[in-house]
Design an enzyme around this catalytic site. Structure first.
Site, PDB file in Angstrom:
ATOM      1  N   LEU A  88      38.937 107.686 -39.452  1.00 55.57           N
ATOM      2  CA  LEU A  88      38.075 107.140 -40.498  1.00 55.57           C
ATOM      3  C   LEU A  88      37.246 108.243 -41.141  1.00 55.57           C
ATOM      4  O   LEU A  88      36.475 108.931 -40.465  1.00 55.57           O
ATOM      5  CB  LEU A  88      37.138 106.093 -39.893  1.00 55.57           C
ATOM      6  CG  LEU A  88      37.815 104.877 -39.261  1.00 55.57           C
ATOM      7  CD1 LEU A  88      36.923 104.272 -38.197  1.00 55.57           C
ATOM      8  CD2 LEU A  88      38.168 103.863 -40.338  1.00 55.57           C
ATOM      9  N   ASP A  89      37.415 108.416 -42.435  1.00 57.06           N
ATOM     10  CA  ASP A  89      36.524 109.301 -43.177  1.00 57.06           C
ATOM     11  C   ASP A  89      35.109 108.736 -43.116  1.00 57.06           C
ATOM     12  O   ASP A  89      34.920 107.527 -42.920  1.00 57.06           O
ATOM     13  CB  ASP A  89      37.018 109.391 -44.627  1.00 57.06           C
ATOM     14  CG  ASP A  89      36.090 110.203 -45.501  1.00 57.06           C
ATOM     15  OD1 ASP A  89      35.767 111.339 -45.133  1.00 57.06           O
ATOM     16  OD2 ASP A  89      35.669 109.672 -46.544  1.00 57.06           O
ATOM     17  N   LEU A  90      34.117 109.593 -43.288  1.00 55.71           N
ATOM     18  CA  LEU A  90      32.719 109.146 -43.202  1.00 55.71           C
ATOM     19  C   LEU A  90      32.136 108.865 -44.589  1.00 55.71           C
ATOM     20  O   LEU A  90      31.855 107.726 -44.938  1.00 55.71           O
ATOM     21  CB  LEU A  90      31.889 110.203 -42.469  1.00 55.71           C
ATOM     22  CG  LEU A  90      30.439 109.830 -42.138  1.00 55.71           C
ATOM     23  CD1 LEU A  90      30.369 108.625 -41.211  1.00 55.71           C
ATOM     24  CD2 LEU A  90      29.724 111.035 -41.511  1.00 55.71           C
TER      25      LEU A  90
END
Length: 218
Positions: free
Chosen positions: A8-10
């Site tokens: 998951l990208d932030l």
């Protein structure tokens, strides 16, 4: 049996971090005595490695380190105050974990910033690991971050990336991982499709179901 893994990208995927990042970037230009780019250009700084963004938008390469230093001096005062988790993200993480999916944050942000941000916003205990870039000037790409995550979970699979910018898609693809793009982040129109995202999600409430379908958990 292997365990599915979702990276998951932030910024722009889990968190609405644009206010702090754009303000910090603008301050860096002022500190260097350079013309500050438009708001639209500053918004494009959210997500990709910051050094490359400065060089791409008017900062001489010889002054890139100076720009990054000025950016970070401002950012540490804003990374918590000017940030928020997108509505519905906690439900997504809960549902994915309940389906047996390993979750790892994979961000281009230096990990020394990513960890306290995740701590402050109650994300750390909702994921299994947090991966980011080094703080020093060692070149780092999204592919490097994804590769580090894959090395930490060598027996996991299948693997899927979720991100909001083209560098998420391209970095994951370099490691043999497909990406689901989310449109509530900071990509320009058509950016995710052009980069090769396998599917786009427009509503946070739909994300868990799409990820589970792509990973074969439902």
């Amino acid at each position: 049996m292997t365990t599915p893994l979702c990276l998951l990208d932030l910024d722009g995927t889990l968190m609405d971090s644009a206010p702090g990042i754009t303000a910090s970037a603008a301050q860096a230009y002022r500190a260097l005595g350079l013309e500050t780019p438009s708001d639209a250009v500053l918004r494009s700084f959210v997500g990709p490695p910051i050094t490359g963004s400065f060089v791409a938008h008017g900062v001489p390469e010889a002054r890139a380190t100076e720009a990054v230093r000025a950016y970070r001096e401002e950012f540490v005062t804003r990374m918590i105050a000017d940030n928020a988790v997108f509505d519905g993200i906690f439900d997504v993480l809960h549902d994915l974990r309940g389906a047996g999916v390993l979750l790892a944050v994979a961000t281009s942000k230096p990990v020394v910033y990513a960890r306290p941000i995740c701590d402050a916003f109650d994300l750390t205990d909702r994921v299994d690991a947090i991966f980011g870039a080094p703080l020093d000037e060692t070149p780092s790409s999204k592919a490097d971050v994804v590769a580090a995550a894959l090395a930490e979970f060598p027996d996991a699979g299948p693997v899927l990336m979720v991100g909001d910018r083209e560098h998420d898609v391209l970095g994951a693809r370099a490691c043999g991982v497909e990406t689901v793009g989310v449109t509530w982040g900071y990509a320009a129109q058509g950016e995710l499709e052009a980069a090769g995202a396998v599917e786009l999600v427009d509503d946070v409430r739909d994300l868990a179901a799409v990820v589970m379908r792509r990973l074969g958990t439902r």
